[in-house]
Write a protein that holds these residues in place. Structure first.
Motif, PDB file in Angstrom:
ATOM      1  N   SER A   1       0.806  -1.223   0.000  1.00 57.42           N
ATOM      2  CA  SER A   1       0.000   0.000   0.000  1.00 57.42           C
ATOM      3  C   SER A   1       0.838   1.271   0.000  1.00 57.42           C
ATOM      4  CB  SER A   1      -0.923   0.009   1.228  1.00 57.42           C
ATOM      5  OG  SER A   1      -0.159  -0.077   2.425  1.00 57.42           O
ATOM      6  N   HIS A   2       2.152   1.137   0.090  1.00 56.99           N
ATOM      7  CA  HIS A   2       3.004   2.331   0.085  1.00 56.99           C
ATOM      8  C   HIS A   2       4.420   1.916  -0.306  1.00 56.99           C
ATOM      9  CE1 HIS A   2       2.901   0.671   4.235  1.00 56.99           C
ATOM     10  NE2 HIS A   2       4.215   0.712   4.083  1.00 56.99           N
TER      11      HIS A   2
ATOM     12  N   ASN B   1      -7.384   3.859  -7.311  1.00 59.14           N
ATOM     13  CA  ASN B   1      -6.769   3.571  -6.019  1.00 59.14           C
ATOM     14  C   ASN B   1      -5.460   4.340  -5.906  1.00 59.14           C
ATOM     15  OD1 ASN B   1      -5.550   2.477  -3.748  1.00 59.14           O
ATOM     16  ND2 ASN B   1      -6.267   0.402  -4.165  1.00 59.14           N
TER      17      ASN B   1
ATOM     18  N   ALA C   1      -3.215   4.213  -3.760  1.00 59.26           N
ATOM     19  CA  ALA C   1      -2.149   3.505  -3.053  1.00 59.26           C
ATOM     20  C   ALA C   1      -1.102   2.922  -3.989  1.00 59.26           C
ATOM     21  CB  ALA C   1      -2.744   2.385  -2.199  1.00 59.26           C
ATOM     22  N   SER C   2      -1.410   2.821  -5.268  1.00 62.56           N
ATOM     23  CA  SER C   2      -0.459   2.224  -6.205  1.00 62.56           C
ATOM     24  C   SER C   2      -0.483   2.987  -7.520  1.00 62.56           C
ATOM     25  CB  SER C   2      -0.789   0.745  -6.439  1.00 62.56           C
ATOM     26  OG  SER C   2      -2.120   0.593  -6.901  1.00 62.56           O
TER      27      SER C   2
END
Length: 807
Positions: free
Chosen positions: A295-296, A637, A639-640
């Motif tokens: 997620s990061h 999303n 996160a990516s």
């Protein structure tokens, strides 16, 4: 070679007062659709043979084309048109309307009115047609005033559940299983009011295509274990997409809610997958929702990975690659064409190297030449061609396991009149080959070149200008086999096509993720091709020498000849030598991993960048045919990022450090525009040199068996994680041996190779006595890591129990 179809004979008839001309033998229900009349139906499906089971499509035919009509309404799904026929549907005929309403009354006598809790509620043909073509009140009552009930749900398989009281006996599921998939494990049992869908209690519905029966069920009788009671159709947002599990490019529909994919359905694409998809394409999407999804970004500090911002991760990756010296790129096969193009350009303009390879699997130098000369920029075969070929030769390819849409097309072709002959060069006749009625050229591992050469001389196989040779990627592991396949095509006039397993492989090839090719099929060794690519990319020059392939990159990392490596979704256990791959990654001075989920590679990496799954980005896959299959973003999303955006960030930081140039794009649209600008190479093609086959008799392993293997469609692959019901339908891992060998080792055997031992149940097959077959990734870490390289020799002994005795 296919011939042009003859001019179709047309038949003219009148439907609801409208005259229409349709091809001879067209069914009335199809002819009505052409004049805009939708006749209600349940059992009818355009890709299944007509059966007339539900009787909902009754129409009035006052004139059958001979001046006389039928005294009673007729089922339009089984009635072919005739010249001068007059048909009145429910739209114009009280007789037809009354008949349809009567059928609906009968269907609802015992059908439960549980629409609020039924998974089909809101998209149910029975629900819709009860409103549009049914009565407001029923004249009938179930016995005792209570509708028929059954215990429920019944597990047809781990994934497919049956609510029998909802079934209207349309036989769509049984006909699909028998006619399309060739898996007749479900059938209509009993008679009259007791008739129901049933299974043989000792054999579950074992099929790679079982989910299609759920989708075509016109009521809520068949449901999915994973989707059951999860959502309602009117809560979902739908988007068109392309399946990412193989190179077939099947059209799918993604239904999502609140940022989460809830289910996937087959799309309707007559040129590719028609209306069918594999269970892997349908249910294998929960991997992107896994708890170990990255997620990061992360960077390594004091030996440990810690969270970082995107700008910091880009900067650390750039500094690390610059300090490591020479670096290579391993891309794997999951990439979209745009992402693969970004890796190809990144390697050349940012790292200054041709050390890039998408083949995270056993491969050879011969394969690179074969791909450059016989595959890239070519599209000689389509799905439609498979249906019209006289013969299709399968070499190193098991379509039912490795390319589901190809399997369904070949089975359809082989069952037609005249049927396409399917010839498989393989160690034994697989279940898929048997379902296609195919012929086996029984071949021990390593003997494929000789077997392919022998097909030229055998006229009874029908290899001529109307034939097609489909070559799987596994053939690359056999020296001389790809050369033999190309020679077979040249000598017979047959067309040749390469079928990789993974969705991104063909796009990676076309965009230059190969040490000998630049994007668009430009040979690295060709100075004009390099100048052409450099001009498009706005750089002065490109590296001249062909680069290292995947195995050589790994070896160079272990030897210290390469300091850094960029890895995109590669599983070491899939590579030719998993232990060597691990050693190379551990020895590398700097590793950048771009991945979706935590993996063995991300745990070794110095910088980890989370990249987007196919639902979270736009892109394009290129099918085995060479057909572009673009798709748009489904979920947003933050996160990516797409791989290309992450690479652009690293490239910009490298350029600031004085290493190479920027990529010049940050979005999928910009990358695709540059790909189109570059276009295909119009210069001279690479010619593949002939490679002599190598014969290994295995004398040093006296008494051993030759190891044959391929991946089953459903196995231990990480893209199947998250759906327990799907995993439960995977076929059991067994070792297949001849009857003579089975009699010696018993019901369970231990195989021992140069990389380890495995113990598996024994299954007898019509296979050579010196050959055994095991699935490649259905136990442990897989064949390549836990046993031996396919084609090598292994020993087989009876398995022993804990007390030391034979089982």
């Amino acid at each position: 070679m296919t011939t042009a179809p003859e001019k179709t004979d047309l038949v003219t008839l009148t439907i609801d007062g409208v005259q229409v001309s349709v091809p001879k033998d067209t069914l009335v229900i199809r002819a009505a659709e052409q004049v805009g009349v939708q006749i209600p139906r349940f059992c009818d499906h355009p890709l299944l043979e007509p059966v007339g089971a539900c009787r909902q499509c009754l129409v009035d035919v006052p004139d059958a084309g001979n001046g006389r009509g039928f005294p009673k309404p007729q089922a339009s799904c089984t009635l072919p048109v005739a010249e001068g026929m007059v048909v009145n549907t429910q739209a114009t005929s009280e007789v037809a309307d009354k008949a349809q309403q009567g059928v609906m009354e009968f269907l609802l006598i015992n059908h439960p009115l549980d629409c609020p809790v039924c998974d089909k509620g809101g998209e149910c043909p029975l629900q819709n047609q009860a409103m549009s073509n049914g009565r407001g009140e029923s004249r009938f009552q179930a016995t005792g005033g209570v509708k028929r009930t059954y215990p429920k749900p019944i597990n047809i398989s781990a994934q497919v559940l049956l609510d029998r009281e909802r079934c209207v006996l349309c036989a769509r599921c049984t006909r699909f299983s028998d006619q399309i998939a060739g898996d007749p494990f479900i059938a209509l049992v009993e008679r009259g009011a007791l008739q129901q869908v049933g299974i043989y209690e000792k054999e579950p519905f074992e099929s790679y295509f079982s989910g299609n029966t759920i989708q075509i069920c016109p009521v809520g009788a068949l449901t999915s274990a994973e989707y059951r009671f999860r959502s309602r159709p009117f809560d979902l947002v739908s988007a068109q997409a392309v399946a990412e599990h193989d190179s077939c490019g099947s059209a799918i529909r993604v239904d999502h809610r609140r940022g989460k994919v809830m289910r996937r359905l087959a799309g309707n694409d007559p040129e590719v997958n028609e209306e069918w998809i594999t269970d892997k394409d349908r249910f294998g999407f929960r991997y992107a929702q896994s708890g170990d999804r990255l997620s990061h970004p992360m960077v390594r500090e004091d030996g440990e990975l810690r969270p970082a911002s995107w700008p910091e991760a880009f900067a650390v990756a750039a500094r690390g690659l610059a300090a490591a010296g020479a670096a290579g790129v391993l891309t794997g096969g999951r990439l979209t064409a745009e992402d693969a193009y970004a890796y190809s350009k990144f390697a050349r303009v940012s790292l200054g190297t041709n050390d890039i390879d998408f083949r995270a699997r056993p491969h050879s130098a011969e394969e690179a030449d074969f791909l450059a000369s016989e595959v890239v920029l070519r599209s000689p075969v389509t799905y439609d061609d498979l249906e019209h070929a006289t013969t299709v030769v399968l070499a190193g390819l098991e379509p039912e396991d490795e390319a589901g849409a190809i399997f369904l097309r070949l089975r359809k072709a082989s069952m037609g009149r005249p049927g396409t002959r399917v010839v498989s060069v393989a160690p034994y006749a697989s279940r898929g080959l048997q379902k296609m009625g195919g012929q086996l050229v029984q071949t021990a591992p390593g003997a494929e070149p000789a077997a392919l050469a022998s097909l030229v001389e055998h006229a009874d196989y029908g290899i001529d200008t109307g034939a097609i040779v489909l070559v799987g990627e596994r053939l690359a592991a056999v020296p001389g086999a790809l050369t033999a396949a190309a020679d077979l095509a040249r000598r017979t006039g047959a067309r040749l096509a390469w079928v990789p397993r993974r969705a991104g492989d063909r796009g990676a090839l076309e965009t230059g993720c190969l040490p000998t090719l630049l994007p668009g099929g430009r040979p690295v060794a060709d100075a004009a091709a390099r100048v052409d690519a450099a001009a498009t990319w706005g750089v002065d020059s490109l590296p001249e020498s062909p680069g290292r392939d995947g195995d050589a990159i790994v070896a160079a990392l272990a030897a210290g000849e390469l300091g850094g490596v960029v890895v995109a979704g590669v599983d070491p256990d899939d590579t030719a030598d998993p232990a060597a791959t691990r050693a190379g990654l551990e020895a590398a001075r700097f590793v950048v991993a771009l991945d979706l989920r935590e993996s063995e590679v991300t745990r070794l990496a110095d910088v980890v960048l989370p990249v987007a799954p196919v639902t979270d980005k736009a892109g394009m896959f290129v099918t085995w045919e060479g057909r572009p299959r673009p798709f748009e973003v489904v979920l947003h999303n933050p996160a990516s990022l797409p791989d290309l955006r992450a690479l652009a960030g690293i490239a910009e930081e490298l350029a600031a450090l004085g290493h190479g140039a920027t990529l010049g794009f940050r979005t999928v649209a910009e990358a695709r525009a540059e790909m189109e600008e570059m276009g295909p190479w119009d210069g001279e093609r690479v010619a593949a040199p002939a490679v002599d086959p190598v014969t290994d008799e295995g004398a040093a392993h006296d008494g051993g068996l030759r190891l044959a293997s391929w991946k089953q469609m459903l196995d231990n692959g990480r893209l199947q994680d998250g759906d327990a019901a799907l995993r439960a339908t995977a076929r059991t891992a067994v070792v297949r041996v001849s009857e003579a060998v089975a009699s010696e080792v018993g019901a369970t055997a231990t195989l021992t190779g140069d990389r380890g031992s495995v113990t598996l149940p024994v299954e007898v097959a019509d296979i050579a006595e010196d050959t055994c077959w095991v699935p490649a990734n259905s136990f442990g870490r897989g064949v390549l890591a836990d046993l031996a390289s396919p084609g090598s020799r292994v020993t087989i002994t009876p398995a022993t129990n804990a007390a030391g005795g034979a089982q």
